[in-house]
Design an enzyme around this catalytic site. Structure first.
Site, mmCIF file in Angstrom:
data_model
loop_
_atom_site.group_PDB
_atom_site.id
_atom_site.type_symbol
_atom_site.label_atom_id
_atom_site.label_comp_id
_atom_site.label_asym_id
_atom_site.label_seq_id
_atom_site.Cartn_x
_atom_site.Cartn_y
_atom_site.Cartn_z
ATOM 1 N N GLU A 34 55.566 39.538 9.046
ATOM 2 C CA GLU A 34 54.297 39.054 9.606
ATOM 3 C C GLU A 34 54.124 37.550 9.429
ATOM 4 O OE1 GLU A 34 49.480 40.008 9.281
ATOM 5 O OE2 GLU A 34 50.937 41.244 8.212
ATOM 6 N N LYS A 60 37.436 48.745 8.509
ATOM 7 C CA LYS A 60 38.825 48.887 8.094
ATOM 8 C C LYS A 60 38.957 48.444 6.641
ATOM 9 C CE LYS A 60 43.598 47.560 9.132
ATOM 10 N NZ LYS A 60 44.526 46.831 10.020
ATOM 11 N N LYS A 78 56.973 51.761 3.290
ATOM 12 C CA LYS A 78 56.955 50.322 3.027
ATOM 13 C C LYS A 78 57.528 49.995 1.653
ATOM 14 C CE LYS A 78 53.078 49.537 6.175
ATOM 15 N NZ LYS A 78 51.624 49.249 6.297
ATOM 16 N N ARG A 109 56.040 43.505 2.049
ATOM 17 C CA ARG A 109 57.372 44.078 1.818
ATOM 18 C C ARG A 109 58.033 43.310 0.670
ATOM 19 N NH1 ARG A 109 54.737 45.911 5.206
ATOM 20 N NH2 ARG A 109 55.314 46.648 7.281
ATOM 21 N N ALA A 154 44.769 42.761 8.734
ATOM 22 C CA ALA A 154 45.957 43.588 8.535
ATOM 23 C C ALA A 154 46.278 43.784 7.060
ATOM 24 C CB ALA A 154 47.157 42.956 9.243
ATOM 25 N N GLU A 171 53.040 56.355 4.957
ATOM 26 C CA GLU A 171 53.244 54.976 5.404
ATOM 27 C C GLU A 171 53.513 54.051 4.228
ATOM 28 O OE1 GLU A 171 50.808 51.397 7.676
ATOM 29 O OE2 GLU A 171 50.355 53.477 8.166
ATOM 30 N N GLY A 180 49.712 48.859 12.563
ATOM 31 C CA GLY A 180 50.163 50.103 13.175
ATOM 32 C C GLY A 180 51.632 50.298 12.883
ATOM 33 N N GLY A 199 50.749 48.458 1.135
ATOM 34 C CA GLY A 199 49.438 48.980 1.483
ATOM 35 C C GLY A 199 49.428 49.600 2.862
ATOM 36 N N GLU A 207 43.237 50.470 15.477
ATOM 37 C CA GLU A 207 43.432 49.659 14.277
ATOM 38 C C GLU A 207 44.038 48.303 14.638
ATOM 39 O OE1 GLU A 207 46.180 49.599 10.219
ATOM 40 O OE2 GLU A 207 46.090 51.414 11.440
#
Length: 505
Positions: free
Chosen positions: A305, A255, A480, A447, A403, A476, A322, A461, A342
Site C-alpha cells: 500500500e 468502519k 496476512k 505485512r 484502510a 483474513e 478488500g 488487521g 468497504e
C-alpha cells in the site's frame, strides 16, 4: 575544466602523510571503472565541494556510479559497524540500501509531520552535492519512519520509548534502478583534509562492494526456526473483534480496522535480510522495507500500500481495501457487496480529504485487482496535482487512511486505543523517504514484523464494516500474518490457522 582549488589540492597529494593504499589484488577492479569514476576526478569533485560548502560545518555529499551490485545483498558490507540500516526494495523499480547516520531527528508529539518536513528541507538545503549530475535514483535522501500514533498510550508510556518520527540523512547510500547503480557518501566536514578523507572512504567502499569474494548471501542461514507464543492469537483477538463488530453494526462507526499481534520466539536473533530476499520473489508487487535501529531492533516487511508518492508536483496515493484468499482469482471479490462497500469508504474518504485541501483528485470509476503474493486486494489509484503542498503536509492529511484505522477517524482511533492491548508502534504508519529535489515515496507499513533480539512480533488487521463475520475476519488476519510467518521454519501447529479456502466476502 578542473577547478583551480582542485588542481592545487591534487598537487599537494604527493606530500600528504596519508596516501591512499589500494591492494594489488584490486587492480583489476579499478580497471572496471570508467574514466569519470577515476580517483583523481573524485578528489577534484571533493575539492570543489569543499570550496562550495554551505556553512562552516556543512555536509559534503559525494557519489560514484557503481553497477553490478544489489543493495539487498550488499547492505551488510555497506553497514559494517553502523547500527542503523535501511532498505527500500521495490525492484524491479528503485532499490536502495543505507547505513549510518550523518544527521538525524527523533521526536514525539502532534507536530511531527511539520517538524520532520522542516528537518528534511533544512538538512538537504545545507548539503553540498559534489555530484550534481547524478541521476534521480542516486539523489541524497532523508529516510523517514513514523509511529502510528503521535504518542504512546497512557498505560504504556512508562514501559517503552516510542518515537513519533525518526528522520535520518544516512552516511552511506547504495542505489540501483534497472542495471545501473550508484554509491553515495555523506559526511560533515570542517576542514579541507576531511573532504579528501571522504573521497578516500567512498573509493575504498566502492572497491569493497565490487570484490567478488564479498557476497553476504553466502553466509545467510538457510532457515529461521522458532515457536509461537503458547496462547493462540485467535483467542486474544476474538473478544475485541466481536466488540468491533458491535460498533459497526450499531452504526456508531462506519468502519474499524482492528489489529492483532502474534509473537514468535526464535532460536537466535533474526537477520531480516534473508526473509526480505524471499519476499522479493513472493511479493514482487510490494515494496520490501527495513528500518534497523540497532542489531537487536529491526522493523521490516513487504507493503502493498502506497500512502503517497510525489514526483515534481504530481501526487499519487492508493486505496487498498478488500481481500480475497490465496486460492481465489479475485472475481468473487469484485462481486462482493461487502468488500466493494468497504473499499468505496476508503476511496471516498481519501478523495474528500484531498478536496478539502483545494486539490482535484482523479480516480477510475471501478476498482482494480492487485495481486500481492497469494493475496488479492481491491485497488484504486488516486492522482492529483499537489498544488505546492509539501509531501509531509499531504502525509499528515492522509494518515491514517480508513484502510488501517476506520471511520470516522477520530472515534475509530479512540476505540483502537481501547480494544488493542498492545502499542502499534510503526505498524500501519508511514515509512519512506524524501530526496534532495523534494520527490517523496511513503508506504503504509503493513505485512510487517518487529524483531527485538530473539522475539519477533507480527502484526496484521482486518477492516470491519456492517456485514462482516467473525470467522471470515479471523481468516483474513491469518492470511496476512502468514505473509511473514511462511518465511520462517515453524511447526505446522504454530502457523496462523486458515479454516476456509473461499474468498472473504
Amino acid at each position: 575544466m578542473q577547478h583551480p582549488a582542485g588542481l592545487a589540492w591534487e598537487r599537494s597529494l604527493e606530500t600528504r602523510e596519508r596516501p591512499i593504499h589500494l591492494s594489488s589484488t584490486r587492480a583489476q577492479l579499478r580497471s572496471r571503472m570508467t574514466a569519470d569514476r577515476s580517483f583523481s576526478n573524485l578528489l577534484t569533485a571533493a575539492s570543489r565541494g569543499w570550496c562550495e560548502r554551505k556553512g562552516d560545518e556543512g555536509v559534503l555529499s559525494l557519489a560514484l556510479p557503481l553497477d553490478e551490485v544489489d543493495p539487498l545483498y550488499h547492505l551488510p558490507l555497506l553497514a559494517d559497524e553502523h547500527p542503523f540500516q535501511f532498505l527500500w526494495d521495490s525492484a524491479p523499480g528503485l532499490c536502495f540500501a543505507a547505513a549510518g547516520q550523518c544527521q538525524s531527528l527523533d521526536l514525539a508529539g502532534p507536530r511531527r509531520f511539520e517538524l520532520a518536513q522542516r528537518f528534511s528541507d533544512t538538512t538537504l538545503a545545507r548539503l553540498t552535492d559534489a555530484t550534481p549530475n547524478a541521476p534521480t535514483q542516486a539523489r541524497a535522501k532523508i529516510l523517514l519512519a513514523f509511529s502510528f500514533f503521535d504518542h504512546p498510550a497512557e498505560r504504556q508510556r512508562s514501559q517503552i520509548h516510542t518515537s513519533a518520527v525518526q528522520a535520518v540523512l544516512p552516511r552511506w547510500q547504495l542505489s540501483r534502478q534497472g542495471r545501473h547503480g550508484w554509491l553515495r557518501l555523506n559526511g560533515v566536514i570542517t576542514q579541507q583534509a576531511e573532504a579528501r578523507d571522504l573521497a578516500e572512504q567512498l573509493w575504498l567502499m566502492a572497491e569493497n562492494l565490487l570484490d567478488p569474494n564479498h557476497n553476504s548471501k553466502d553466509f545467510w542461514p538457510s532457515s529461521v526456526r522458532g515457536t509461537t507464543e503458547l496462547q493462540p492469537w485467535q483467542e486474544c483477538y476474538r473478544p475485541a473483534l466481536k466488540r468491533g463488530l458491535d460498533l459497526v453494526s450499531s452504526g456508531e462507526l462506519n468502519k474499524l480496522v482492528l489489529a492483532v499481534r502474534q509473537s514468535i520466539q526464535l532460536q537466535a536473533p533474526l537477520n531480516p535480510l534473508p526473509v526480505l530476499a524471499k519476499l522479493r520473489q513472493q511479493q514482487s508487487g510490494s515494496c520490501r522495507f527495513l528500518w534497523r535501529r540497532s542489531h537487536e531492533d529491526a522493523f521490516f516487511g513487504a507493503s502493498p500500500e502506497r500512502l503517497l508518492s510525489l514526483q515534481g508536483n504530481q501526487l499519487r496515493t492508493d486505496a487498498l481495501a478488500g481481500t480475497a484468499d490465496r486460492n481465489d482469482d479475485g472475481q468473487g471479490l469484485l462481486r462482493s457487496e461487502k468488500d466493494r462497500r468497504e473499499h468505496e469508504l476508503v476511496v471516498a474518504s481519501i478523495t474528500s480529504q484531498l478536496f478539502n485541501q483545494g486539490l482535484t483528485p482523479r480516480r477510475p470509476r471501478n476498482p482494480q485487482l492487485a495481486r500481492h503474493g497469494q493475496l488479492v486486494h481491491l485497488h484504486t489509484p488516486i492522482t492529483a496535482n499537489a498544488m505546492g503542498h509539501t509531501s509531509l503536509n499531504l502525509a499528515k492529511i492522509l494518515h491514517p487512511t480508513p484502510a488501517v484505522a476506520g471511520l470516522p477517524c477520530r472515534e475509530a482511533m479512540a476505540w483502537l486505543r481501547t480494544l488493542e492491548p498492545f502499542e502499534r508502534g510503526s505498524y500501519a504508519a508511514p515509512i519512506g523517504w524524501i530526496d534532495s529535489q523534494g520527490d517523496t515515496e511513503l508506504r503504509v507499513a503493513i505485512r510487517c514484523g518487529h524483531a527485538r533480539g530473539s522475539v519477533l512480533d507480527l502484526t496484521a488487521g482486518a477492516g470491519l464494516v456492517r456485514g462482516s463475520v467473525v470467522e471470515r475476519e479471523l481468516q483474513e488476519v491469518g492470511m496476512k500474518l502468514s505473509v511473514l510467518a511462511d518465511q520462517l521454519d515453524l511447526d505446522a501447529k504454530d502457523q496462523p490457522r486458515l479454516t476456509s479456502k473461499r474468498a472473504i466476502t
